[in-house]
Design a protein around this motif. Structure first.
Motif, PDB file in Angstrom:
ATOM      1  N   SER A  25      37.694  20.282 -25.166  1.00 59.20           N
ATOM      2  CA  SER A  25      38.916  20.848 -25.720  1.00 59.20           C
ATOM      3  C   SER A  25      39.448  19.830 -26.714  1.00 59.20           C
ATOM      4  O   SER A  25      39.714  18.691 -26.364  1.00 59.20           O
ATOM      5  N   ALA A  30      42.609  20.540 -20.893  1.00 61.28           N
ATOM      6  CA  ALA A  30      42.072  21.689 -20.162  1.00 61.28           C
ATOM      7  C   ALA A  30      41.976  21.357 -18.679  1.00 61.28           C
ATOM      8  O   ALA A  30      41.075  20.650 -18.245  1.00 61.28           O
ATOM      9  N   MET A  33      38.193  24.782 -16.539  1.00 67.29           N
ATOM     10  CA  MET A  33      37.144  25.227 -17.447  1.00 67.29           C
ATOM     11  C   MET A  33      36.203  26.163 -16.709  1.00 67.29           C
ATOM     12  O   MET A  33      36.026  26.045 -15.489  1.00 67.29           O
ATOM     13  N   ALA A  96      38.044  27.316 -21.727  1.00 68.27           N
ATOM     14  CA  ALA A  96      39.050  26.432 -21.170  1.00 68.27           C
ATOM     15  C   ALA A  96      40.411  27.076 -21.231  1.00 68.27           C
ATOM     16  O   ALA A  96      40.721  27.810 -22.175  1.00 68.27           O
TER      17      ALA A  96
END
Lengths: 119, 110
Positions: A25, A30, A33, A96
């Motif tokens: 990310s 994030a 995920m 994410a």
């Protein structure tokens, strides 16, 4: 906007070798995920959910020892296909959901996928 | 997890409005409805998200009736580049996993 970078975009490997796919990310953290696999003309199939700092949760039928997932930081998750075989050839996609972006209802941001071909 | 049902495929012509309906009869109170677009060999791309009534952004509108058991994605004046697969997802908030249905394959013809 939120960007998820997935690398490599494609990889060819020989049967029996391992392949690592990275999902990052780029401009947000994030906390969660997801990893998906997609076969031609089919929908995305969820493989596993990973939360930063804890073990991934695998979907039924997905071998955790074959598909190793590591989510060691808030910006990076990796999927390693161990001892790959031709039947593992597929399109792998990560996504994410950030923290602090619309809270728990934030939409997913997807990487552009990795085409894995095992010969 | 709320299961979604969409038409498998739809055809349209350039310049027309396209409406894709998704059924989600067992949607939960806290679930949001999110639509994604996917081109071949690419990851899905977020289009629009809503909880109830109507949501509009620069690319689409989302209509959600009061009972929230269905939703309709409206694409105004489609072009050839809108040919893609469209997925309707329900729930998946926070750390909850997101399950994709079969999606709707939209083919826009000249």
């Amino acid at each position: 906007g939120a960007v998820v970078s997935q690398h490599p975009s494609w990889v060819i490997c020989k049967s029996g070798t391992s392949v690592k796919i990275e999902c990052r990310s780029l401009d947000f953290q994030a906390t969660t995920m997801f990893w998906y696999r997609q076969f031609p003309k089919q929908s995305l199939m969820l493989m596993a959910t990973s939360n930063e700092g804890s073990k991934a949760t695998y979907e039924q039928g997905v071998e955790k020892d074959k598909f190793l997932i590591n989510h060691a930081s808030l910006t990076l998750s990796t999927l390693t296909v161990t001892s790959a075989h031709p039947e593992d050839s597929s399109f792998y996609i990560c996504s994410a959901r950030g923290s602090g972006q619309g809270g728990d209802n934030s939409p997913l941001h997807f990487g552009n996928g990795t085409r894995l071909t095992v010969t | 997890l709320a299961k979604t049902t969409q038409p498998i495929s739809m055809d349209s012509y350039e310049g027309q409005e396209v409406n894709i309906t998704c059924s989600h009869n067992n949607i939960a109170t806290n679930d949001y409805i999110t639509w994604y677009q996917q081109f071949p060999s690419q990851g899905p791309r977020f289009i629009i998200q809503g909880y109830k009534t109507k949501v509009t952004n620069e690319v689409a509108s989302l209509f959600i009736p009061a009972d929230r058991k269905s939703s309709t994605l409206s694409l105004p004046r489609v072009s050839l580049s809108d040919t893609a697969v469209y997925y309707c997802l329900v729930g998946g908030t926070g750390g909850f996993k997101t399950i994709f249905g079969a999606g709707t394959r939209l083919f826009v013809k000249a």
